[in-house]
Design an enzyme around this catalytic site. Structure first.
Site, PDB file in Angstrom:
ATOM      1  N   GLU A   1      86.389  30.535  22.004  1.00 32.73           N
ATOM      2  CA  GLU A   1      85.212  29.372  21.057  1.00 32.73           C
ATOM      3  C   GLU A   1      85.869  29.286  19.704  1.00 32.73           C
ATOM      4  O   GLU A   1      86.118  30.799  18.826  1.00 32.73           O
ATOM      5  CB  GLU A   1      83.898  30.029  21.754  1.00 32.73           C
ATOM      6  CG  GLU A   1      83.601  30.993  20.552  1.00 32.73           C
ATOM      7  CD  GLU A   1      84.182  32.479  20.501  1.00 32.73           C
ATOM      8  OE1 GLU A   1      84.564  32.713  21.350  1.00 32.73           O
ATOM      9  OE2 GLU A   1      83.924  32.328  19.272  1.00 32.73           O
TER      10      GLU A   1
ATOM     11  N   LYS B   1      88.406  36.839   9.562  1.00 39.07           N
ATOM     12  CA  LYS B   1      88.381  36.709  11.695  1.00 39.07           C
ATOM     13  C   LYS B   1      90.063  37.163  12.562  1.00 39.07           C
ATOM     14  O   LYS B   1      90.503  38.001  12.999  1.00 39.07           O
ATOM     15  CB  LYS B   1      88.385  35.472  11.254  1.00 39.07           C
ATOM     16  CG  LYS B   1      87.090  34.996  11.422  1.00 39.07           C
ATOM     17  CD  LYS B   1      86.715  33.837  11.999  1.00 39.07           C
ATOM     18  CE  LYS B   1      85.314  33.423  12.198  1.00 39.07           C
ATOM     19  NZ  LYS B   1      84.578  32.984  10.773  1.00 39.07           N
TER      20      LYS B   1
ATOM     21  N   SER C   1      84.242  37.318   2.509  1.00 36.44           N
ATOM     22  CA  SER C   1      84.772  37.374   3.341  1.00 36.44           C
ATOM     23  C   SER C   1      86.078  35.921   4.169  1.00 36.44           C
ATOM     24  O   SER C   1      86.795  35.925   4.280  1.00 36.44           O
ATOM     25  CB  SER C   1      83.575  37.087   4.406  1.00 36.44           C
ATOM     26  OG  SER C   1      82.890  35.839   4.354  1.00 36.44           O
TER      27      SER C   1
HETATM   28  C1  LIG Z   1      83.297  32.818  10.481  1.00 38.94           C
HETATM   29  C2  LIG Z   1      83.212  33.408   9.035  1.00 38.94           C
HETATM   30  C3  LIG Z   1      81.931  33.554   8.917  1.00 38.94           C
HETATM   31  C4  LIG Z   1      80.510  34.004   9.748  1.00 38.94           C
HETATM   32  O1  LIG Z   1      81.411  35.132  10.658  1.00 38.94           O
HETATM   33  P1  LIG Z   1      80.604  36.794  10.991  1.00 38.94           P
HETATM   34  O2  LIG Z   1      80.783  37.554  11.934  1.00 38.94           O
HETATM   35  O3  LIG Z   1      79.163  37.028  10.310  1.00 38.94           O
HETATM   36  O4  LIG Z   1      81.458  37.337   9.572  1.00 38.94           O
HETATM   37  C5  LIG Z   1      81.821  34.650   7.196  1.00 38.94           C
HETATM   38  N1  LIG Z   1      82.935  33.898   6.823  1.00 38.94           N
HETATM   39  C6  LIG Z   1      83.281  33.059   6.731  1.00 38.94           C
HETATM   40  C7  LIG Z   1      84.765  33.376   5.768  1.00 38.94           C
HETATM   41  C8  LIG Z   1      84.234  32.966   8.068  1.00 38.94           C
HETATM   42  O5  LIG Z   1      85.458  32.392   8.353  1.00 38.94           O
END
Ligand SMILES: *Cc1c(COP(=O)(O)O)cnc(C)c1O
Length: 409
Positions: free
Chosen positions: A124, A102, A391
């Site tokens: 948000e 993010k 992610s």
């Molecule tokens: C917020 C988040 C997501 C989901 O958001 P996307 O916009 O779909 O990437 C996925 N993995 C992590 C670790 C997050 O913090």
């Protein structure tokens, strides 16, 4: 009708979205009158920044020195051995500052906001991860920061609320509706309508009204660009299949984008299957949703037959949202990206298995993408390569995971 291969080859990814913000029939700009001027101003500023080498250099420098890019491409040897099929590689976005992808987007938008002369940032947040990333970059860049968060989420995510406050942000409790993410988005929009002269709204995923889905995607494209180079250098070829979890869709499109026009690379987005695919029990928009307009754009939305937004459920707060980014709806429609879902239970299994085999605790969101890959790997031979977008890290989730698995903490 085009054959599947012709379809894949005809992808002109750089031409999307069009000037009105459409990816085919999805996306667009469904915003209140008073936001049209700031949205146009943002689109114009972004168009200039995109080709401005000074902006790109500053963004690249911040990604490197503050966020910690490039992130590694890591061969999960023990997990591969355990599953006994395709080789599994992980793109390590979990190693970034604040623990997830993010921050790529938060940094890009904050630098853009400064160029626009804005002094105040709003955002948000649901689980708090986007709020933490935003508060962090605001501290770094000297911007005032207000985060909208549902009262219910504030209660569930107390450590993240404290992190935001430590970084100097004001966290405003939202008490309307279900008191969660959807309601926080509405409040942030309301603030922006009143304060757009000095305020920029940093939206947290590849969602909402044009130009946000495009801007958020572009700030995450670095994930796929790095992975492409790393695969060629470290492995000597591209992966056969790439998996990523899909909430709004930002980490997935960030990794996938580079490979959209490479038809031999299969792309798979994994949504939250929750308890089961029935109303109120999941967040798998492509399995239980219908096309509608929600919070700024046309896309797949979980709604009932009167168009009321359904309640959603997922063990991972970051995937627990009723709409999916419009670019995903487009690539689902033309068959370029496949979408699957993983249940809460499958995600928790993946969470435990990666921790045990590799010593890497993934976020619960991430665990959905992993679960999809873990199901797939044994079906493929050892010559195949699967890449998973890791992610985010799971430190934030250990207490919740222990609770739902009844293991105590
Ligand atoms: C917020 C988040 C997501 C989901 O958001 P996307 O916009 O779909 O990437 C996925 N993995 C992590 C670790 C997050 O913090």
């Amino acid at each position: 009708m085009l054959t599947e291969t012709e379809n894949k080859l005809s992808i002109d990814k750089e031409s999307l979205p069009d000037s009105r913000g459409y990816f085919g029939e999805y996306g667009g700009c469904f915003a209140p009158e008073t936001l049209i001027t700031p949205l146009n101003e943002l689109a114009e500023a972004y168009a200039k920044a995109k080709i401005d080498s000074e902006f790109q250099a500053e963004f690249a420098r911040e990604l490197r020195d503050f966020a910690g890019r490039p992130t590694g491409l890591y061969f999960a040897r023990e997990l591969t051995k355990h599953l006994g099929g395709a080789q599994i590689y992980l793109k390590r976005e979990d190693l970034l500052h604040t623990g997830a992808h993010k921050i790529n987007n938060a940094l890009g938008q904050a630098i853009l906001a400064k160029r626009l002369g804005k002094t105040r940032i709003i955002a948000e947040t649901g689980a708090g991860q986007h709020g933490v990333a935003t508060a962090t970059v605001c501290a770094r860049l000297g911007l005032e920061c207000v985060i909208y968060m549902g009262e219910e989420d504030i209660r569930r995510q107390a450590p993240n609320v404290y992190r935001m406050r430590l970084c100097g942000a004001e966290v405003r409790s939202v008490t309307s509706g279900q008191r969660t993410l959807k309601d926080a988005v509405n409040e942030a929009m309301r603030d922006w309508v009143g304060n757009s002269r000095n305020t920029h709204y940093i939206l947290g995923s590849a969602l909402g009204t044009h130009p946000f889905p495009m801007i958020v995607r572009d700030f995450h494209r670095v994930i796929g660009q790095e992975a492409h180079v790393q695969f060629l250098e470290q492995v000597g070829r591209l992966p056969n299949e790439i998996f990523a979890c899909v909430g709004g869709g930002s980490n997935a499109i960030g990794l996938f984008f580079e490979f959209l026009d490479k038809p031999d690379v299969r792309l798979v987005g994994v949504e939250a299957g929750g308890r089961e695919i029935s109303e109120g029990n999941h967040a798998a928009r492509f399995s239980g949703g219908r096309v509608g307009i929600f919070q700024g754009c046309k896309t797949y939305v979980l709604q009932n037959f009167d168009g009321q937004i359904n309640a959603t459920h997922s063990v991972s707060a970051g995937l627990d949202y009723a709409a999916v980014g419009p670019e995903h709806a487009y690539y689902q429609g033309i068959g370029r990206i496949d979408y699957a879902y993983a249940s809460d239970a499958e995600a928790l299994e993946a969470f435990k298995l990666l921790s045990k085999t590799e010593g890497i605790i993934p976020a619960l969101e991430t665990s959905h993408g992993l679960a999809g890959a873990m199901k797939r790997a044994p079906e493929l031979s050892q010559e195949h390569i699967i890449c998973v977008n890791l992610s985010g890290r799971g430190d934030k989730d250990v207490q919740e995971a222990a609770r739902v698995m009844g293991e105590g903490f």
